[in-house]
Enzyme design. Structure first.
Site, mmCIF file in Angstrom:
data_model
loop_
_atom_site.group_PDB
_atom_site.id
_atom_site.type_symbol
_atom_site.label_atom_id
_atom_site.label_comp_id
_atom_site.label_asym_id
_atom_site.label_seq_id
_atom_site.Cartn_x
_atom_site.Cartn_y
_atom_site.Cartn_z
ATOM 1 C CE LYS A 499 -0.481 -0.243 5.041
ATOM 2 N NZ LYS A 499 -1.423 -0.334 6.169
ATOM 3 N NE ARG A 596 -7.178 1.122 10.869
ATOM 4 C CZ ARG A 596 -5.938 0.867 10.482
ATOM 5 N NH1 ARG A 596 -4.997 1.793 10.622
ATOM 6 N NH2 ARG A 596 -5.615 -0.316 10.005
ATOM 7 C CE1 TYR A 726 12.314 31.855 2.591
ATOM 8 C CE2 TYR A 726 12.651 29.476 2.453
ATOM 9 C CZ TYR A 726 12.373 30.685 1.835
ATOM 10 O OH TYR A 726 12.161 30.735 0.493
ATOM 11 C CG MET A 774 9.121 23.291 -1.797
ATOM 12 S SD MET A 774 8.122 24.351 -2.861
ATOM 13 C CE MET A 774 7.079 25.187 -1.656
#
Length: 835
Positions: A499, A596, A726, A774
């Site tokens: 998956k 779940r 940043y 990024m």
């Protein structure tokens, strides 16, 4: 292998049984490598060119083999333990042939056998895709030799209505034994080339040997043969079955496939049958690939697939990477890897494919390691390769090794006098010459025999060019599967959980590799993932764990098994399936405490009866999921879940639900709770050698199979007091040297690692400083002398002998290793390292 008792297998093999205890041993798997031996496997001790398998008998039994097939002459030279169950025969390989003939005869309905000098695997894989809705067995990988074909037959777990088998020969007389194993009802001959020409001496002799595969096909069968091939004409006239030729024109099949135009990333095709046409786009421009697809589509049509079936499966089709792997670097350098075989037909095909795929403005570079076994025609054929490379517009020719490469250089110079020819002795020297040459827009084609070392060169060059790489060690995955088989026992099947795009490693590639390893069960999250796996040729059982009612059409068409997790979903499936005339296999999920998904234990029998009474569904399995099997502090809760599941199973069995696939354990429970293994375990993270917790690591030793790397692209120096990145979150307390690495949070690196994490620069730790951006990050390399631009950076995993455990990185980022893998971005180039 279809399960068989050791006594019966000894009888069928014509062998003498020694050392077996009074209790019968059941065998369900063949192992020819002692490292892959596990409970339930028969280790076949083969005498190879490099080693004798009898020398590894002790290793095989130590790894869990249930029995061994051995030679009566060889065992006199090795030490044997009296308790080892042995089947003693004159020749283990011949005995393996005999067993394969028996299982083919007893358990296969029809067989389609594919032979030819090239294209066998592509035709087989394409045909698997076109017949995705049918239960078939297909040869794993390129299993087609004297050893490969019997292993392909014996890879079956259950009786098969149709098997698609590759058959290859390398010397005169080999086809006779292979024909007896395959005993085909239908056949395909792709082409007659010059592979193994030295052994046969002529194309006519090659044709005669390959055509003998079809000698005993009855009048009810058929063969597909290449159009306009005079070498096969005498043998074709002697066949009793229907003979169809495959070419560009409409033929006696009543089906045609015609290229219409090129598309940006492929080709547009028109399909026609019975007066109806369909238009599809496939993702290849190679004329040879189109020819292989034509064989596959024609065979699918003869086997009952409709035009709509074929068009639906072929739309967006991407040929398997067996022949040609293609990728582009961020700088626009295209790498075409076809280093798995080299004969005149495949080399010519690769050159044409590269010519069609290359941008008009870029250079074309050809790295060639020669061809083998061409006999007296070798110089002529090598010269022709050089001439064709020149005619196809290649500006540079790199010749690797020795052989008849001088002829290749002469042919290239004659066709392209202004071209550049460079001779290197080995792939390492090739890399040293080639890397400084490459520039944006270039296309590089690598071609050579599998054992020439070119595959490794391609991987190294790819990694050096790419800014972001994930390395997937398939041999390590193979070893981890063997470890789970030994740990869980021979009666327990492995369900590979692929998956989330196989935990970020690329779904289709991993599914293909699982087939080669005899893993017959795959788990995915969504029906769309299941469709992607099936359309890429997977023939395993595929389980969809988050199926929805809207998926019914895909579940049926692509033979997917949904996990029913509620009464409402069971009812919706029952209504959707009414009047379709088919029965859908389903598994039932029981909620034993994770809370779940899943039906309550009290409702399990009611929902199972709803499935049975619907008349359109069949309950073939039942499962549950543990909340904290990795945590020793929750072991009592896990045991309660197991007890609740056992009680529900007992109710189902008492009500007549038997012969079910029962699976509850994922990696953690499979490692830590023997009572939770039942007859199947779901392995996800463990495939890659990652541990959900230290307790799991204590229970089972695994090999790390992945590594994520980048490179330093710039080095800057700043004085004390400088701030970085940043938000100016980092202030240098001393003069600092910083390496810029083009890997950021868009590529999957957790932003939270800023100021906490580190990476390995050529094996040495370097802290991450400043915020992660990024597209890039900064490493403090002040204390790492000798680091230069281009230095490899290991972000996590293992590569080139260095290791930084993903679990450590995930902990520092405040996450789990599952998320670390699955968040990798599309810009990260996946590179698969085969054994």
């Amino acid at each position: 292998m279809i399960p068989v008792s050791i006594e019966q297998l000894a009888r069928e093999a014509g062998g003498q049984l020694r050392g077996a205890s009074s209790g019968s041993i059941m065998l369900d798997r063949i192992a020819t490598d002692s490292r892959g031996a596990s409970p339930g496997s028969l280790f076949v001790a083969l005498h190879g060119q490099q080693a004798d398998g009898h020398a590894f008998l002790a290793d095989a039994f130590r790894n869990g083999a249930s029995a061994a097939l051995v030679s009566n002459s060889a065992i006199t030279r090795v030490a044997l333990e009296p308790q080892w169950p042995l089947i003693v025969v004159p020749d283990p390989l011949r005995a393996l042939h005999t067993v394969a003939r028996w299982q083919r005869r007893e358990y296969f309905g029809k067989v389609l056998a594919i032979t030819g000098s090239n294209g066998k695997t592509i035709v087989k894989d394409a045909l698997k895709t076109l017949l995705a809705g049918r239960k078939i067995l297909a040869s794993p990988g390129s299993y087609n030799s004297q050893l490969g074909l019997p292993l392909a037959v014996l890879s079956a777990e259950k009786p098969e209505d149709l098997a698609i088998l590759e058959v290859g020969v390398s010397a005169p007389g080999e086809m006779s034994s292979l024909e007896q194993i395959a005993a085909p009802d239908y056949g395909i001959l792709t082409n007659i080339g010059l592979a193994h020409f030295a052994a046969f001496g002529s194309r006519e002799a090659i044709a005669k040997e390959k055509m003998s595969l079809f000698t005993h096909i009855s009048r009810a069968g058929w063969v597909l043969l290449p159009q306009d091939e005079p070498a096969i004409a005498p043998m074709a006239q002697q066949l009793a079955c229907a003979v169809h030729t495959v070419g560009a024109a409409v033929n006696s099949i009543g089906f045609s496939m015609t290229p219409v135009s090129l598309a940006e990333d492929g080709q547009i095709l028109d399909l026609a049958a019975a007066g109806t046409t369909r238009t599809v786009k496939v993702k290849t421009r190679s004329p040879e690939m189109i020819s292989d697809l034509r064989y596959a589509a024609s065979a699918a049509y003869l086997l009952g697939a409709t035009l709509d079936d074929i068009a639906g499966s072929m739309e967006g089709y991407v040929p398997t990477s067996t022949r040609m792997e293609l990728w582009s670097s961020p700088q626009g350098i295209r790498i075409m890897n076809d280093s798995y075989s080299a004969d005149p037909i495949s080399v010519q095909a690769a050159l044409r494919s590269a010519m069609l795929a290359a941008p008009e403005a870029g250079r074309k570079i050809f790295a060639f390691a020669g061809m083998r076994e061409l006999g007296s025609s070798s110089s002529r054929e090598h010269r022709q390769v050089g001439a064709q490379a020149g005619e196809c517009g290649f500006s540079h020719l790199y010749l690797v090794g020795n052989g008849d490469l001088k002829s290749t250089a002469e042919g290239f110079a004659a066709a392209r006098p202004q071209g550049t020819v460079v001779q290197v002795q080995n792939p390492d020297e090739l890399k040293q010459h080639l890397l400084p040459l490459l520039r944006p827009g270039d296309t590089v084609l690598f071609k050579g025999p599998r054992n020439a070392g070119m595959i490794r060169a391609v991987q190294d060059i790819s990694g050096a060019i790419a800014q972001r790489c994930q390395w997937v060690n398939l041999a390590a995955i193979e070893g981890n599967i063997a470890r789970f088989r030994r740990h869980c026992g021979g009666g327990t099947h492995i369900l590979a959980m692929l998956k989330a795009m196989a935990y970020g490693t690329e779904l289709a590639q991993l599914a293909s590799w699982m087939s080669r390893l005899g893993v017959h069960h795959i788990g995915v999250s969504s029906a769309n993932e299941g469709v992607a796996v099936r359309k890429n040729g997977a023939d395993q059982e595929i389980y969809v764990f988050l199926a929805e009612n809207e998926d019914v059409d895909n579940l049926l068409r692509y033979r997917l098994t949904p996990i029913i997790y509620s009464r409402a979903l069971a009812g919706a499936f029952a209504r959707s399936l009414q009047h379709r005339g088919v029965v859908l296999n389903v598994h039932l999920k029981i909620d034993t405490g994770m809370h779940r998904l899943g039906v309550s234990p009290e409702a399990a029998l009611e929902v199972a009866r709803l499935v049975r009474d619907s008349g359109v569904m069949r309950l073939t399995g039942v499962c549950t999921h543990f909340a904290s099997a990795d945590d020793p502090g929750s072991d009592n809760f896990t045991r309660q879940q197991i007890a609740t599941f056992d009680a529900a199973l007992a109710q189902l069995q008492a009500a007549g639900f038997d012969q079910l696939q029962v699976h509850a354990a994922s990696t953690s429970a499979a490692a830590r709770f023997p009572q939770a293994r039942y007859n199947m375990v779901r392995i996800g993270l463990g495939l890659y050698g990652l541990y959900p917790s230290p307790a799991v690591q204590d229970a089972l030793d695994l090999e790390l199979a992945i590594g994520v790397t980048s490179r330093i692209t710039s080095i800057q120096e700043y004085p004390a007091g400088s701030t970085l990145g940043y938000g100016r979150t980092f202030t240098a307390s001393h003069p600092i040297k910083v390496g810029i690495v083009p890997f950021g949070y868009d590529d999957g690196l957790p932003w939270a690692l800023a100021g906490k994490g580190c990476a390995l620069v050529e094996g040495r730790r370097a802290p991450i400083v400043g915020r992660i951006s990024m597209d890039q990050m900064q490493l403090d390399i002040t204390d790492l002398p000798g680091v230069t631009v281009g230095a490899e950076v290991l972000l996590y995993g293992t590569h080139n002998g260095h290791t930084l455990r993903p679990e450590e990185v995930a902990e520092k980022a405040g996450t789990i290793s599952h998320e670390l893998l699955t968040r990798l971005g599309e810009r990260v180039h996946r590179i698969y390292v085969e054994p």
